[in-house]
Design an enzyme around this catalytic site. Structure first.
Site, PDB file in Angstrom:
ATOM      1  N   THR A  82      -7.346   9.708   8.897  1.00  0.00           N
ATOM      2  CA  THR A  82      -6.998   8.436   8.272  1.00  0.00           C
ATOM      3  C   THR A  82      -6.669   7.360   9.310  1.00  0.00           C
ATOM      4  O   THR A  82      -6.040   6.349   8.990  1.00  0.00           O
ATOM      5  CB  THR A  82      -5.797   8.616   7.328  1.00  0.00           C
ATOM      6  OG1 THR A  82      -4.696   9.183   8.060  1.00  0.00           O
ATOM      7  CG2 THR A  82      -6.146   9.532   6.163  1.00  0.00           C
ATOM      8  N   GLY A 100      -6.858   4.200  11.304  1.00  0.00           N
ATOM      9  CA  GLY A 100      -7.479   2.902  11.095  1.00  0.00           C
ATOM     10  C   GLY A 100      -7.648   2.500   9.644  1.00  0.00           C
ATOM     11  O   GLY A 100      -8.341   1.522   9.349  1.00  0.00           O
ATOM     12  N   THR A 101      -7.001   3.209   8.720  1.00  0.00           N
ATOM     13  CA  THR A 101      -7.193   2.880   7.310  1.00  0.00           C
ATOM     14  C   THR A 101      -6.669   1.487   6.962  1.00  0.00           C
ATOM     15  O   THR A 101      -7.314   0.749   6.212  1.00  0.00           O
ATOM     16  CB  THR A 101      -6.522   3.919   6.396  1.00  0.00           C
ATOM     17  OG1 THR A 101      -5.174   4.138   6.832  1.00  0.00           O
ATOM     18  CG2 THR A 101      -7.272   5.235   6.416  1.00  0.00           C
ATOM     19  N   GLY A 102      -5.511   1.128   7.504  1.00  0.00           N
ATOM     20  CA  GLY A 102      -4.969  -0.193   7.192  1.00  0.00           C
ATOM     21  C   GLY A 102      -5.844  -1.311   7.725  1.00  0.00           C
ATOM     22  O   GLY A 102      -6.088  -2.316   7.038  1.00  0.00           O
ATOM     23  N   CYS A 103      -6.336  -1.161   8.941  1.00  0.00           N
ATOM     24  CA  CYS A 103      -7.235  -2.158   9.538  1.00  0.00           C
ATOM     25  C   CYS A 103      -8.514  -2.271   8.723  1.00  0.00           C
ATOM     26  O   CYS A 103      -8.985  -3.370   8.414  1.00  0.00           O
ATOM     27  CB  CYS A 103      -7.578  -1.772  10.975  1.00  0.00           C
ATOM     28  SG  CYS A 103      -6.167  -1.539  12.060  1.00  0.00           S
ATOM     29  N   LYS A 116       0.830  -1.200   0.000  1.00  0.00           N
ATOM     30  CA  LYS A 116       0.000   0.000   0.000  1.00  0.00           C
ATOM     31  C   LYS A 116       0.868   1.254   0.000  1.00  0.00           C
ATOM     32  O   LYS A 116       1.810   1.370   0.777  1.00  0.00           O
ATOM     33  CB  LYS A 116      -0.908  -0.007   1.235  1.00  0.00           C
ATOM     34  CG  LYS A 116      -1.811  -1.237   1.313  1.00  0.00           C
ATOM     35  CD  LYS A 116      -2.576  -1.307   2.616  1.00  0.00           C
ATOM     36  CE  LYS A 116      -1.642  -1.450   3.803  1.00  0.00           C
ATOM     37  NZ  LYS A 116      -2.362  -1.690   5.075  1.00  0.00           N
TER      38      LYS A 116
END
Length: 263
Positions: free
Chosen positions: A210, A212-215, A178
């Site tokens: 942003t 918590g975007t990866g979770c 990412k």
């Protein structure tokens, strides 16, 4: 529902502010119509401005949670988030193998949005050796991919493709590297499996919200896999959802606010 209700298990940490970790995963599962179960790995005291305290759960308790769920509820997808330590990572990998949990999405969470560590340094090797080879998909951001591969900075699209292929060479079925940490008008993510590499693009949204975007991204992928999607369509659907979630973030908190899990 024909074939049974779609279900997914998240194995991750707790975010007391609700924007990341177990909370974000369960909200995302619910959004997609997936029944979510959870196994907690660590507890944080945090808000949108940073992490104040982290407490790891005993590895045996993490494993017991996974066992309890897997022995009772048929799981169609599993994802991992913050694991905290080598002992927990090893216990999770053993439980995944013991119960044949698949497809597995590994989000190698190492650092919280504010820069606080959520994975011990010695756990990176355990992640690389024990869990990544069991993953249908591993979803690192640029610093996480560099840490897993033990190399230098990953900056260009070509670098991202090479990193994704290297992660597949470690045993992962596919990799999604990412590019949110890079610069540019578009956010580039590179998806590679054993047959192809595809670059996914979305306009970069200028916002501090942003958290918590990866979770959320990895949970959305797991949710689509629970419905039986193939990997690439699942990734594309999740990326589109994440873009909406960022664009419509509620603006909560005085730091990096959460995205909109109702998007």
């Amino acid at each position: 529902m024909a074939g049974g209700w779609p279900t997914a298990l998240t194995i991750a940490g707790s975010d007391s502010s609700g924007g990341a970790g177990i909370q974000a995963d369960l909200k995302t599962f619910h959004h997609f119509g997936v029944y979510g179960a959870s196994a907690l790995t660590l507890v944080t005291a945090q808000n949108t401005q940073g992490v104040r305290r982290v407490e790891l759960l005993p590895a045996s308790l993490v494993a017991a949670q996974i066992d309890a769920v897997a022995e009772d509820i048929p799981l169609r997808a599993v994802k991992t988030g913050a694991l905290g330590s080598a002992a927990i990572t090893e216990a999770v990998a053993a439980a995944v193998a013991r119960h044949g949990l698949a497809p597995l999405v590994v989000d190698p969470v190492m650092v919280a949005k504010g820069g606080d560590a959520l994975l011990d340094a010695d756990a990176v090797d355990a992640l690389r050796r024990a869990l990544v080879p069991r993953a249908a998909l591993v979803t690192p951001n640029l610093p996480e991919a560099a840490a897993l591969l033990g190399g230098g900075a990953i900056e260009s699209e070509c670098d991202m493709q090479e990193a994704a292929r290297a992660l597949c060479a470690l045993g992962a079925g596919a990799a999604l590297v990412k590019g949110g940490h890079a610069s540019g008008a578009d956010v580039l993510d590179v998806f590679c499996d054993r047959h192809q590499c595809v670059t996914l693009r979305a306009p970069r949204i200028d916002t501090p919200h942003t958290h918590g975007t990866g979770c959320t991204y990895s949970a959305a992928i797991a949710a689509r896999l629970a419905f039986g999607d193939a990997l690439e369509p699942a990734v594309r659907a999740a990326k589109a959802f994440l873009a909406r979630a960022i664009a419509t973030a509620p603006g909560l908190g005085r730091g990096h606010g959460p995205v909109n899990h109702w998007a």
